[in-house]
Scaffold this motif. Structure first.
Motif, PDB file in Angstrom:
ATOM      1  N   GLY A 393      40.224  41.601  35.327  1.00 24.29           N
ATOM      2  CA  GLY A 393      38.857  42.115  35.306  1.00 24.29           C
ATOM      3  C   GLY A 393      37.971  41.597  36.410  1.00 24.29           C
ATOM      4  O   GLY A 393      36.750  41.760  36.354  1.00 24.29           O
ATOM      5  N   SER A 394      38.559  40.992  37.439  1.00 14.91           N
ATOM      6  CA  SER A 394      37.739  40.462  38.536  1.00 14.91           C
ATOM      7  C   SER A 394      37.624  41.440  39.709  1.00 14.91           C
ATOM      8  O   SER A 394      37.085  41.084  40.755  1.00 14.91           O
ATOM      9  CB  SER A 394      38.318  39.134  39.036  1.00 14.91           C
ATOM     10  OG  SER A 394      39.645  39.297  39.509  1.00 14.91           O
ATOM     11  N   GLY A 395      38.134  42.656  39.559  1.00 13.68           N
ATOM     12  CA  GLY A 395      37.957  43.670  40.598  1.00 13.68           C
ATOM     13  C   GLY A 395      39.044  43.710  41.655  1.00 13.68           C
ATOM     14  O   GLY A 395      38.854  44.310  42.715  1.00 13.68           O
ATOM     15  N   LEU A 514      42.556  36.497  49.527  1.00 10.09           N
ATOM     16  CA  LEU A 514      41.172  36.748  49.151  1.00 10.09           C
ATOM     17  C   LEU A 514      41.029  36.492  47.651  1.00 10.09           C
ATOM     18  O   LEU A 514      41.582  37.222  46.832  1.00 10.09           O
ATOM     19  CB  LEU A 514      40.774  38.199  49.461  1.00 10.09           C
ATOM     20  CG  LEU A 514      39.343  38.591  49.112  1.00 10.09           C
ATOM     21  CD1 LEU A 514      38.371  37.958  50.093  1.00 10.09           C
ATOM     22  CD2 LEU A 514      39.175  40.110  49.117  1.00 10.09           C
ATOM     23  N   ALA A 515      40.321  35.430  47.294  1.00 10.00           N
ATOM     24  CA  ALA A 515      40.002  35.174  45.889  1.00 10.00           C
ATOM     25  C   ALA A 515      38.655  35.823  45.580  1.00 10.00           C
ATOM     26  O   ALA A 515      37.765  35.843  46.433  1.00 10.00           O
ATOM     27  CB  ALA A 515      39.936  33.679  45.619  1.00 10.00           C
ATOM     28  N   GLN A 516      38.505  36.370  44.360  1.00  9.53           N
ATOM     29  CA  GLN A 516      37.251  37.045  44.057  1.00  9.53           C
ATOM     30  C   GLN A 516      36.887  36.950  42.576  1.00  9.53           C
ATOM     31  O   GLN A 516      37.729  36.729  41.715  1.00  9.53           O
ATOM     32  CB  GLN A 516      37.294  38.508  44.490  1.00  9.53           C
ATOM     33  CG  GLN A 516      38.254  39.395  43.726  1.00  9.53           C
ATOM     34  CD  GLN A 516      38.164  40.847  44.213  1.00  9.53           C
ATOM     35  OE1 GLN A 516      38.575  41.165  45.329  1.00  9.53           O
ATOM     36  NE2 GLN A 516      37.630  41.715  43.366  1.00  9.53           N
ATOM     37  N   ARG A 517      35.604  37.088  42.311  1.00 10.25           N
ATOM     38  CA  ARG A 517      35.043  37.175  40.970  1.00 10.25           C
ATOM     39  C   ARG A 517      33.961  38.251  40.994  1.00 10.25           C
ATOM     40  O   ARG A 517      33.459  38.622  42.052  1.00 10.25           O
ATOM     41  CB  ARG A 517      34.404  35.846  40.529  1.00 10.25           C
ATOM     42  CG  ARG A 517      35.332  34.675  40.452  1.00 10.25           C
ATOM     43  CD  ARG A 517      36.301  34.758  39.286  1.00 10.25           C
ATOM     44  NE  ARG A 517      37.037  33.523  39.157  1.00 10.25           N
ATOM     45  CZ  ARG A 517      38.103  33.198  39.870  1.00 10.25           C
ATOM     46  NH1 ARG A 517      38.541  34.033  40.802  1.00 10.25           N
ATOM     47  NH2 ARG A 517      38.734  32.052  39.673  1.00 10.25           N
ATOM     48  N   LEU A 518      33.579  38.722  39.821  1.00  9.88           N
ATOM     49  CA  LEU A 518      32.500  39.687  39.721  1.00  9.88           C
ATOM     50  C   LEU A 518      31.327  39.066  38.972  1.00  9.88           C
ATOM     51  O   LEU A 518      31.509  38.419  37.940  1.00  9.88           O
ATOM     52  CB  LEU A 518      32.957  40.948  38.973  1.00  9.88           C
ATOM     53  CG  LEU A 518      33.968  41.834  39.695  1.00  9.88           C
ATOM     54  CD1 LEU A 518      34.358  43.010  38.808  1.00  9.88           C
ATOM     55  CD2 LEU A 518      33.435  42.325  41.023  1.00  9.88           C
ATOM     56  N   GLY A 569      30.789  41.531  44.076  1.00  9.28           N
ATOM     57  CA  GLY A 569      31.845  40.536  44.174  1.00  9.28           C
ATOM     58  C   GLY A 569      31.407  39.256  44.867  1.00  9.28           C
ATOM     59  O   GLY A 569      30.545  39.266  45.742  1.00  9.28           O
ATOM     60  N   LEU A 570      32.025  38.156  44.437  1.00 15.96           N
ATOM     61  CA  LEU A 570      31.970  36.893  45.162  1.00 15.96           C
ATOM     62  C   LEU A 570      33.346  36.690  45.775  1.00 15.96           C
ATOM     63  O   LEU A 570      34.361  36.928  45.116  1.00 15.96           O
ATOM     64  CB  LEU A 570      31.635  35.727  44.231  1.00 15.96           C
ATOM     65  CG  LEU A 570      30.386  35.852  43.358  1.00 15.96           C
ATOM     66  CD1 LEU A 570      30.180  34.564  42.560  1.00 15.96           C
ATOM     67  CD2 LEU A 570      29.155  36.177  44.192  1.00 15.96           C
ATOM     68  N   TYR A 571      33.404  36.222  47.024  1.00 12.33           N
ATOM     69  CA  TYR A 571      34.672  36.192  47.744  1.00 12.33           C
ATOM     70  C   TYR A 571      34.921  34.837  48.400  1.00 12.33           C
ATOM     71  O   TYR A 571      34.002  34.176  48.876  1.00 12.33           O
ATOM     72  CB  TYR A 571      34.703  37.295  48.810  1.00 12.33           C
ATOM     73  CG  TYR A 571      34.560  38.673  48.219  1.00 12.33           C
ATOM     74  CD1 TYR A 571      35.642  39.313  47.627  1.00 12.33           C
ATOM     75  CD2 TYR A 571      33.325  39.319  48.204  1.00 12.33           C
ATOM     76  CE1 TYR A 571      35.507  40.570  47.066  1.00 12.33           C
ATOM     77  CE2 TYR A 571      33.176  40.570  47.641  1.00 12.33           C
ATOM     78  CZ  TYR A 571      34.275  41.191  47.073  1.00 12.33           C
ATOM     79  OH  TYR A 571      34.131  42.423  46.488  1.00 12.33           O
ATOM     80  N   GLU A 572      36.200  34.472  48.399  1.00 11.02           N
ATOM     81  CA  GLU A 572      36.670  33.254  49.070  1.00 11.02           C
ATOM     82  C   GLU A 572      37.840  33.679  49.955  1.00 11.02           C
ATOM     83  O   GLU A 572      38.901  34.041  49.455  1.00 11.02           O
ATOM     84  CB  GLU A 572      37.110  32.236  48.009  1.00 11.02           C
ATOM     85  CG  GLU A 572      37.622  30.920  48.565  1.00 11.02           C
ATOM     86  CD  GLU A 572      37.964  29.950  47.439  1.00 11.02           C
ATOM     87  OE1 GLU A 572      37.030  29.450  46.796  1.00 11.02           O
ATOM     88  OE2 GLU A 572      39.169  29.727  47.185  1.00 11.02           O
ATOM     89  N   MET A 573      37.611  33.678  51.257  1.00 11.42           N
ATOM     90  CA  MET A 573      38.578  34.224  52.204  1.00 11.42           C
ATOM     91  C   MET A 573      39.322  33.104  52.917  1.00 11.42           C
ATOM     92  O   MET A 573      38.714  32.231  53.535  1.00 11.42           O
ATOM     93  CB  MET A 573      37.843  35.094  53.236  1.00 11.42           C
ATOM     94  CG  MET A 573      38.757  35.829  54.178  1.00 11.42           C
ATOM     95  SD  MET A 573      39.494  37.247  53.370  1.00 11.42           S
ATOM     96  CE  MET A 573      40.690  37.731  54.604  1.00 11.42           C
ATOM     97  N   LEU A 574      40.649  33.126  52.814  1.00  6.60           N
ATOM     98  CA  LEU A 574      41.490  32.150  53.500  1.00  6.60           C
ATOM     99  C   LEU A 574      42.447  32.886  54.427  1.00  6.60           C
ATOM    100  O   LEU A 574      43.303  33.656  53.972  1.00  6.60           O
ATOM    101  CB  LEU A 574      42.283  31.314  52.482  1.00  6.60           C
ATOM    102  CG  LEU A 574      43.341  30.369  53.069  1.00  6.60           C
ATOM    103  CD1 LEU A 574      42.692  29.335  53.981  1.00  6.60           C
ATOM    104  CD2 LEU A 574      44.131  29.684  51.954  1.00  6.60           C
ATOM    105  N   VAL A 575      42.279  32.688  55.731  1.00  5.93           N
ATOM    106  CA  VAL A 575      43.179  33.273  56.727  1.00  5.93           C
ATOM    107  C   VAL A 575      44.191  32.210  57.138  1.00  5.93           C
ATOM    108  O   VAL A 575      43.812  31.087  57.501  1.00  5.93           O
ATOM    109  CB  VAL A 575      42.397  33.781  57.949  1.00  5.93           C
ATOM    110  CG1 VAL A 575      43.347  34.338  58.998  1.00  5.93           C
ATOM    111  CG2 VAL A 575      41.386  34.838  57.533  1.00  5.93           C
TER     112      VAL A 575
END
Length: 630
Positions: A393-395, A514-518, A569-575
């Protein structure tokens, strides 16, 4: 053209009143080159319609000849696409230039802005997040939704005694006068809108909506008259199939579904207790109690839903899963139904699968500019693995589907393996897993690799076989998109290692995570600034944020007095770059690896959330609700 259409009312009324006899002033203004219009209508209306519309063919032709070149210059389309469009128009009589360009899956807004500029008409976007309030609902119902869809036009609002009409094309010469007469308005102002906005806004209006809507008190009064009776005897003596077919039960179930769709719910929970029956809706990720039907209706409502989903109504001891396809409030929906036995009867949960909610542009999901630019760069890489992580359910599915729609489906072979296939994407091969017959994620992925794929989306990497196959696909020149259930981006790499993939293979194959939450978005209608509590102010100061004012929603009719409407969304981007690949190959523990990523500049989910709370998109409490500190 729009200036010709928007004649002042006195000229139109004078023409209408005199029938065939036009006033000399209008006759003098008539252009000599209007035979195409007069031939299209009855002879009695020749003069009137000529007064309404007088085209300048020379000026229009030259302007539209340059329209394609204008879009090329603005990089909305490529020269190759313009050539293809012109060829298509030449081979398809009656097809318009704008329509052919929009069929290319280009930026609708950019195209329609150019149309508006060329026609000297204002351009507007419809705020579809307002639901039915995005349009003038009364005017839509008077025109009828079917008419609006056919004519590709919709009334947006009233400005004094003038109606603002949104249209996708400005060359419908009879539309304005027809709408003016149908609605009885003094005048009509024309604005250009996008076809996508129009389609989404009209989905809230169904032709049968008025007939099918029910007042809950009327339904309950019918039920109280003993039309539905759940006997106090044993279950075997109750004819549930008969009761589920009774009119009040059918109407009440329809009422539940209609109310859920109207309120924008994603899930419906029907929960029996010892002496009560609760119906709760999940709206913007949070459950709200919506209605409490009589508890004696529990078995009949459950049976009605089972019949709709083709489930076994006689089996009440085992969980069951099914699917309902329905048209609710004029929109086609799929409802995924799940039942599970409880001490007081069966609890039913329905997930509402609405293609409107999944058809969201990446730019509308809540990415900041820098994160969106990085993500767009990642999804056009020729090979490697891209992961989207987060809880149920986090999109994650929405992000992946929006990313797939950004890809060139005409030049790429894009395939997916999903469990289940909830939404259907045009131009993409979607495969359903069936574990009971051996069609697992790994088996389907291996089969797709023999189908000459360019891009593969795997619904979830949940075992070593699937992970190993995905890694091999990435290392052999394919782009693999998938989801993983981890709490943050750095944990995804160690999760793959824990599944059993060799660390050096994880480092070699993985491109980005890409980690995400809503979180719920503050309602724009009642948004305001207020002073925080002392504890919250101290927290803001600790995080380097202004502590004198915070944003929140007061609560109003548009947001059901919650202060929130919609989500972002809230996002945490790791390349994963070369240095990180070397670190991953050494198999560091999670805490150490997370610390390294943060030191290298990765913004955590909480940091992204606090930044959005500061800018007024959401609240501090929402951010703290869905994120954890590190």
């Amino acid at each position: 053209m729009p200036d010709d259409c928007n004649l002042d009312d006195e000229r139109i009324d004078a023409a209408s009143a005199q029938g065939d006899a036009l006033s000399p002033r209008v006759e003098d203004a008539q252009a000599p080159e209007a035979p195409s219009v007069s031939e299209a209508v009855d002879r009695d209306n020749d003069a009137t319609l000529t007064a309404i519309y007088t085209p300048d063919e020379q000026e229009g032709a030259s302007a539209w000849q340059d329209f394609g070149e204008m879009l090329v210059a603005r990089k909305v389309i490529t020269p190759e696409q313009l050539t293809a469009v012109r060829t298509s128009i030449a081979q398809s009589p009656g097809r318009t230039l704008v329509g052919a360009i929009l069929d290319l899956d280009v930026d609708e807004e950019a195209v329609q802005r150019a149309v508006a500029e060329l026609e000297d008409v204002p351009f507007e976007r419809i705020d579809t997040s307002l639901g039915p309030n995005a349009l003038d609902g009364g005017a839509v119902q008077r025109l009828t939704p079917a008419y609006c869809k056919t004519r590709q036009a919709a009334p947006l609002r009233q400005e004094g005694d003038r109606l603002v009409l949104g249209v996708t094309r400005a060359d419908d010469v009879f539309l304005l006068d027809e709408v003016r007469r149908r609605l009885g308005v003094a005048s009509v102002k024309l604005v250009i809108i996008t076809p996508g906005d129009l389609h989404t806004a009209l989905e809230f209006y169904g032709a049968t909506e008025e007939d099918s809507s029910e007042d809950v008190e009327d339904i309950l009064s019918d039920i109280d008259e003993d039309d539905v009776q759940v006997e106090q005897s044993s279950d075997e003596e109750v004819d549930l199939e008969k009761q589920a077919g009774e009119s009040p039960v059918i109407r009440y179930v329809n009422y539940i579904l209609q109310t859920a769709v109207k309120d924008g719910a994603s899930d419906i929970h029907i929960e029996p207790a010892e002496n009560t029956l609760k119906v709760r809706f999940r709206i913007d990720g949070v459950l709200f109690e919506s209605m409490t039907p009589p508890s004696r209706m529990a078995a009949a409502i459950t049976s009605r839903l089972k019949i709709m989903a083709n489930l076994d109504i006689s089996e009440r001891r085992l969980p069951q899963d099914g699917r309902i396809r329905a048209v609710v409030r004029g929109r086609r929906l799929d409802l995924r139904v799940s039942t599970i036995p409880t001490p007081y009867g069966e609890k039913t949960v329905m997930r509402i699968l609405d293609t409107r909610s999944i058809n969201v542009e990446l730019s509308e999901l809540g990415f900041d500019d820098s994160t969106l630019a990085i993500w767009m760069k990642q999804i056009v890489q020729p090979h490697g693995i891209i992961l989207v992580t987060g809880p149920t359910g986090s999109g994650k599915t929405t992000t992946l589907y929006s990313s797939l729609r950004k890809m060139d489906k005409k030049k790429l072979n894009i395939s997916t393996v999903e469990d289940p296939v909830e939404y259907h994407l045009e131009g993409i091969t979607q495969t359903q897993t069936h574990e009971h017959i051996g069609m697992t994620f790994a088996a389907a992925l291996k089969a797709l690799l023999r189908q000459d794929p360019d891009v593969i989306m795997v619904g979830e990497i949940r075992d070593l076989e699937t992970a190993h196959t995905a890694v091999q696909a990435a290392l052999t020149g394919h782009l693999v998109l998938s989801t993983l259930h981890t709490n943050d981006a750095p944990s995804s790499l160690t999760r793959l290692v824990n599944i059993g993939v060799e660390p050096f293979l994880v480092g070699a194959a993985l491109n980005a995570v890409l980690a995400q939450r809503l979180v719920r978005r503050i309602c724009g209608a009642c948004k305001h600034q207020t002073a925080p509590t002392r504890e919250l102010g101290d927290f803001l100061e600790m995080n380097g944020l202004p502590s004198d004012k915070i944003w929140e929603g007061k609560g109003c009719d548009k947001c059901r007095n919650t202060g929130f409407t919609g989500r972002l969304g809230l996002y945490e981007m790791l390349v994963v770059d070369d240095q990180l690949r070397d670190i991953v190959a050494r198999n560091p523990n999670v805490s150490e690896f997370r610390r390294m990523c943060i030191e290298r500049g990765m913004d955590t989910l909480r940091q992204d959330g606090l930044r959005k709370a500061k800018d007024g998109f959401t609240t501090i409490s929402e951010v703290l609700r869905v994120t954890e500190s590190h």
